[in-house]
Design a protein around this motif. Structure first.
Motif, PDB file in Angstrom:
ATOM      1  N   THR A   1      19.249  63.494  47.167  1.00 42.10           N
ATOM      2  CA  THR A   1      18.142  64.403  46.868  1.00 42.10           C
ATOM      3  C   THR A   1      18.589  65.841  47.076  1.00 42.10           C
ATOM      4  O   THR A   1      19.192  66.172  48.103  1.00 42.10           O
ATOM      5  N   GLN A   2      18.308  66.676  46.107  1.00 39.01           N
ATOM      6  CA  GLN A   2      18.583  68.111  46.205  1.00 39.01           C
ATOM      7  C   GLN A   2      17.246  68.844  46.226  1.00 39.01           C
ATOM      8  O   GLN A   2      16.377  68.600  45.388  1.00 39.01           O
ATOM      9  N   ILE A   3      17.076  69.728  47.192  1.00 39.27           N
ATOM     10  CA  ILE A   3      15.822  70.470  47.334  1.00 39.27           C
ATOM     11  C   ILE A   3      16.106  71.962  47.210  1.00 39.27           C
ATOM     12  O   ILE A   3      17.016  72.487  47.851  1.00 39.27           O
ATOM     13  N   ALA A   4      15.333  72.640  46.385  1.00 40.73           N
ATOM     14  CA  ALA A   4      15.451  74.093  46.238  1.00 40.73           C
ATOM     15  C   ALA A   4      14.122  74.735  46.603  1.00 40.73           C
ATOM     16  O   ALA A   4      13.071  74.367  46.068  1.00 40.73           O
ATOM     17  N   GLN A   5      14.160  75.672  47.538  1.00 36.73           N
ATOM     18  CA  GLN A   5      12.974  76.429  47.905  1.00 36.73           C
ATOM     19  C   GLN A   5      12.862  77.646  46.981  1.00 36.73           C
ATOM     20  O   GLN A   5      13.827  78.392  46.809  1.00 36.73           O
ATOM     21  N   LEU A   6      11.689  77.856  46.400  1.00 37.13           N
ATOM     22  CA  LEU A   6      11.474  78.963  45.471  1.00 37.13           C
ATOM     23  C   LEU A   6      10.468  79.945  46.059  1.00 37.13           C
ATOM     24  O   LEU A   6       9.462  79.537  46.654  1.00 37.13           O
ATOM     25  N   HIS A   7      10.731  81.226  45.868  1.00 37.64           N
ATOM     26  CA  HIS A   7       9.846  82.264  46.400  1.00 37.64           C
ATOM     27  C   HIS A   7       9.498  83.255  45.295  1.00 37.64           C
ATOM     28  O   HIS A   7      10.375  83.690  44.536  1.00 37.64           O
ATOM     29  N   PHE A   8       8.209  83.633  45.228  1.00 35.75           N
ATOM     30  CA  PHE A   8       7.738  84.557  44.196  1.00 35.75           C
ATOM     31  C   PHE A   8       6.841  85.617  44.832  1.00 35.75           C
ATOM     32  O   PHE A   8       6.067  85.322  45.744  1.00 35.75           O
ATOM     33  N   SER A   9       6.946  86.834  44.329  1.00 34.02           N
ATOM     34  CA  SER A   9       6.105  87.917  44.837  1.00 34.02           C
ATOM     35  C   SER A   9       5.801  88.899  43.716  1.00 34.02           C
ATOM     36  O   SER A   9       6.456  88.912  42.668  1.00 34.02           O
ATOM     37  N   GLY A  10       4.806  89.716  43.946  1.00 34.30           N
ATOM     38  CA  GLY A  10       4.410  90.736  42.980  1.00 34.30           C
ATOM     39  C   GLY A  10       3.231  91.507  43.536  1.00 34.30           C
ATOM     40  O   GLY A  10       2.596  91.086  44.511  1.00 34.30           O
ATOM     41  N   SER A  11       2.931  92.638  42.939  1.00 34.72           N
ATOM     42  CA  SER A  11       1.816  93.451  43.406  1.00 34.72           C
ATOM     43  C   SER A  11       0.971  93.903  42.224  1.00 34.72           C
ATOM     44  O   SER A  11       1.397  93.821  41.071  1.00 34.72           O
ATOM     45  N   GLY A  12      -0.236  94.377  42.529  1.00 40.74           N
ATOM     46  CA  GLY A  12      -1.147  94.846  41.489  1.00 40.74           C
ATOM     47  C   GLY A  12      -1.169  96.360  41.427  1.00 40.74           C
ATOM     48  O   GLY A  12      -1.115  97.044  42.456  1.00 40.74           O
ATOM     49  N   THR A  13      -1.221  96.891  40.219  1.00 40.47           N
ATOM     50  CA  THR A  13      -1.311  98.329  40.021  1.00 40.47           C
ATOM     51  C   THR A  13      -2.178  98.595  38.800  1.00 40.47           C
ATOM     52  O   THR A  13      -2.476  97.675  38.034  1.00 40.47           O
ATOM     53  N   GLU A  14      -2.577  99.822  38.616  1.00 45.20           N
ATOM     54  CA  GLU A  14      -3.486 100.212  37.538  1.00 45.20           C
ATOM     55  C   GLU A  14      -4.826  99.488  37.710  1.00 45.20           C
ATOM     56  O   GLU A  14      -4.918  98.450  38.348  1.00 45.20           O
TER      57      GLU A  14
END
Length: 484
Positions: A126-139
Motif C-alpha cells: 500500500t502506498q499512501i500520499a497525503q495531499l494538502h490544499f490552501s487558498g484565500s478569498g479576495t475581491e
C-alpha cells in the motif's frame, strides 16, 4: 558513488536539497501521485478554480485506488469522475485524475485549507500520499460603488440623487436585499427588482432632501446573496452625508456629490459615478476646472455633451454632469481631489471634489501559483497546468516569461491576445534526471510571468506573477534510501 559536485553542476540555477541517508528499508512505489500540495492563491469570492491530481500507475500490474475524500470544509470539493469511470482500478502505465475544486466564501483574505489522502494498493503493498490544499478569498462577490457619498451643500427642500451601481461580477444570478437608510432625510429606491444575471448592472438610488439647515448623515446596508455555486452573502455598508443650506453664494449653482469613496474595485476595472451641477441663478454661468494633472492617474473626469452643456457656459435651470471614473492599477488605497469653478463676473464659487478608492484583486486570475508535484519515479514525469483567466475589462497581450530550466519545462497555449473571460495555460512538467546524475533530492524552480491590459490606456497595466514548482525524485530501487 555519485559526486555531489556533479549533482549541483547538473542542477544549475535550480535549488536542490538533500538530507542524507534514511535508516528505513526501501519501499516499492506503485504510482506517481501529485501534486501533493497546492496553494491556489488569492481567488475572487464565489469563483471556483480547480487542479487535477494525477495518479499514474508506474508498476507492472493493476493497482486499486481510494481516497479519504474532503469532509467538513465547505470551500473545497473533490471530483473523482475519471477514476470512477475506471472502477478505481488502473492498469499498468495508465492514469486517472482527482479534481480538487476551491470556492472561497469570504473576500477578506481569510486562508482556507484542507487535507486528504490517496491510497494506492497492489496485493499486500500500500502506498499512501497525503495531499494538502490552501487558498484565500479576495475581491467582493460583486462590485458596489460608491460606498460613501457626500452630497455637499443642498438647498432646504431640494432633492438631489446619486446612484450606487451594483455590478454583477459573479458568475451566477444574485439578489439585492436591503439598502434603505431608514431616515426621512435620506431615501433609497432601486431598479434591481429581482435577481440580477451576470454582467448586468443594477442600481440603488440614494436621495438627500434636507428639511433644516446643517449637516446630516445616515448609514445604509446593501446585502448581496447568491445560491450558486454555494449559498453565500455579503454586506456592503453605505455611508451618506450632506449639508442643508438656506442660501448659496453667487453664482447660485448646486453641485452634487462633492465627495465619494468608490470602494473596493478590482484592478483593471473602471468604476463610474456621475457628478452633477445645476444653474439656479437668473443668468448664464461659466464653469472651469474639475480635471487632473495626471492623464494616466487613477481618477479621471469626462464631461457629457448634453444639448445645453456643449460649452463651458450654461443657461439658468440647466443641469450638466461629468462622469468621474476610478481605475485601480494596483492593490492599494488611492485618494485624489480637484476643484470646479463657477463664475459670473465678478463673482466666483469654488466647489472642491474629493475622491478615494481601493484597488483589490489582480488583472487576471493565475492559479495555482505554488505547487509541490510530490515524488516522481525515475524515468517518468509529472505535470500541472497553471491557468490564466482574463478577468479584466480588456484583452490581455504580451505574455512574457514563465519559462523554467531543466529538469522543468513549460509549454504555453496563450494566444497573442486573450479575450475578456477567456483562459489559457502554462503547463509545467518535471522530468526526472537519470539515477546516475541525481541523488534523491528536491528540485524547486521559480519563474516570473507577465502580461498587460492593452485597453486600459497607452501605458496599460502590467502585473508580474511569481510561479513556484517543487518536485522530488525517487524510484522503486532506492525507495526511501535517500531523503530530499
Amino acid at each position: 558513488m555519485i559526486s555531489l559536485v556533479r549533482c549541483f553542476a547538473v542542477l544549475g540555477a535550480l535549488s536542490v536539497t538533500t538530507q542524507g541517508f534514511a535508516q528505513t528499508a526501501p519501499k516499492p512505489v506503485l504510482a506517481n501521485i501529485g501534486p501533493v500540495s497546492v496553494d491556489f492563491g488569492a481567488i475572487k469570492m464565489g469563483d471556483t478554480v480547480s487542479v487535477p491530481i494525477t495518479i499514474q500507475n508506474i508498476s507492472s500490474g493493476t493497482v486499486s485506488i481510494a481516497s479519504t475524500g474532503i469532509n467538513g470544509v465547505a470551500q473545497f470539493a473533490m471530483d473523482s469522475a475519471t477514476c470512477a469511470s475506471k472502477s478505481y482500478m488502473i492498469v499498468a502505465g495508465d492514469s486517472c485524475y482527482l479534481t480538487i475544486k476551491f470556492t472561497p466564501t469570504d473576500a477578506g483574505g481569510t486562508t482556507f485549507s484542507t487535507t486528504t489522502a490517496v491510497l494506492v494498493q497492489s496485493g499486500s503493498i500500500t502506498q499512501i500520499a497525503q495531499l494538502h490544499f490552501s487558498g484565500s478569498g479576495t475581491e467582493a462577490l460583486v462590485e458596489v460603488t460608491p460606498v460613501a457619498i457626500d452630497f455637499g451643500d443642498t438647498f432646504i427642500g431640494q432633492q438631489v440623487m446619486v446612484p450606487v451601481t451594483i455590478r454583477n461580477t459573479h458568475k451566477a444570478t444574485i439578489t439585492q436585499l436591503g439598502g434603505s437608510a431608514g431616515n426621512a432625510t435620506f431615501d433609497a429606491g432601486t431598479d434591481c427588482g429581482g435577481p440580477t444575471v451576470p454582467v448586468d448592472p443594477c442600481h440603488v438610488y440614494y436621495t438627500f432632501t434636507p428639511s433644516v439647515s446643517g449637516p446630516a448623515q445616515a448609514n445604509a446596508d446593501i446585502t448581496i446573496a447568491t445560491s450558486q455555486p454555494t449559498s453565500m452573502s455579503q454586506d456592503f455598508p453605505i455611508s451618506l452625508k450632506g449639508n442643508g443650506v438656506a442660501t448659496f453664494p453667487s453664482p447660485n449653482v448646486a453641485a452634487w456629490p462633492v465627495g465619494i469613496d468608490f470602494g473596493r474595485i478590482k484592478v483593471g476595472h473602471t468604476a463610474t459615478v456621475p457628478f452633477l451641477y445645476r444653474n439656479n441663478s437668473p443668468g448664464y454661468v461659466t464653469t472651469a476646472g474639475g480635471g487632473f494633472n495626471d492623464n494616466n492617474g487613477p481618477f479621471q473626469g469626462f464631461s457629457h455633451p448634453e444639448a445645453d452643456c456643449m460649452t463651458a457656459t450654461f443657461a439658468p435651470g440647466v443641469t450638466c454632469h461629468t462622469d468621474y471614473q476610478f481605475l485601480a492599477r494596483a492593490q492599494q488605497v488611492y485618494a485624489g481631489s480637484t476643484d470646479i469653478f463657477f463664475f459670473t463676473p465678478p463673482d466666483q464659487y469654488v466647489v472642491p471634489y474629493a475622491f478615494s478608492g481601493t484597488g483589490v484583486g489582480t488583472l487576471a486570475r493565475v492559479t495555482p501559483q505554488t505547487v509541490d508535484l510530490g515524488t516522481v519515479a525515475f524515468g517518468t514525469s509529472a505535470s500541472v497546468p497553471v491557468v490564466i483567466t482574463n478577468t479584466s475589462d480588456n484583452p490581455l497581450s504580451n505574455f512574457t516569461g514563465g519559462q523554467m530550466n531543466t529538469p522543468f519545462n513549460a509549454v504555453s497555449n496563450c494566444p497573442t491576445s486573450l479575450s475578456v473571460g477567456q483562459s489559457c495555460s502554462y503547463t509545467y512538467t518535471f522530468t526526472t534526471p537519470s539515477p546516475q546524475s541525481s541523488l534523491k533530492a528536491s528540485y524547486t524552480a521559480t519563474t516570473l510571468l507577465s502580461f498587460n491590459n492593452i485597453g486600459s490606456n497607452s501605458n496599460g497595466i502590467q502585473p508580474i506573477v511569481q510561479i513556484q514548482i517543487t518536485a522530488h525524485v525517487g524510484d522503486r530501487i532506492f525507495g526511501d534510501g535517500f531523503n530530499g
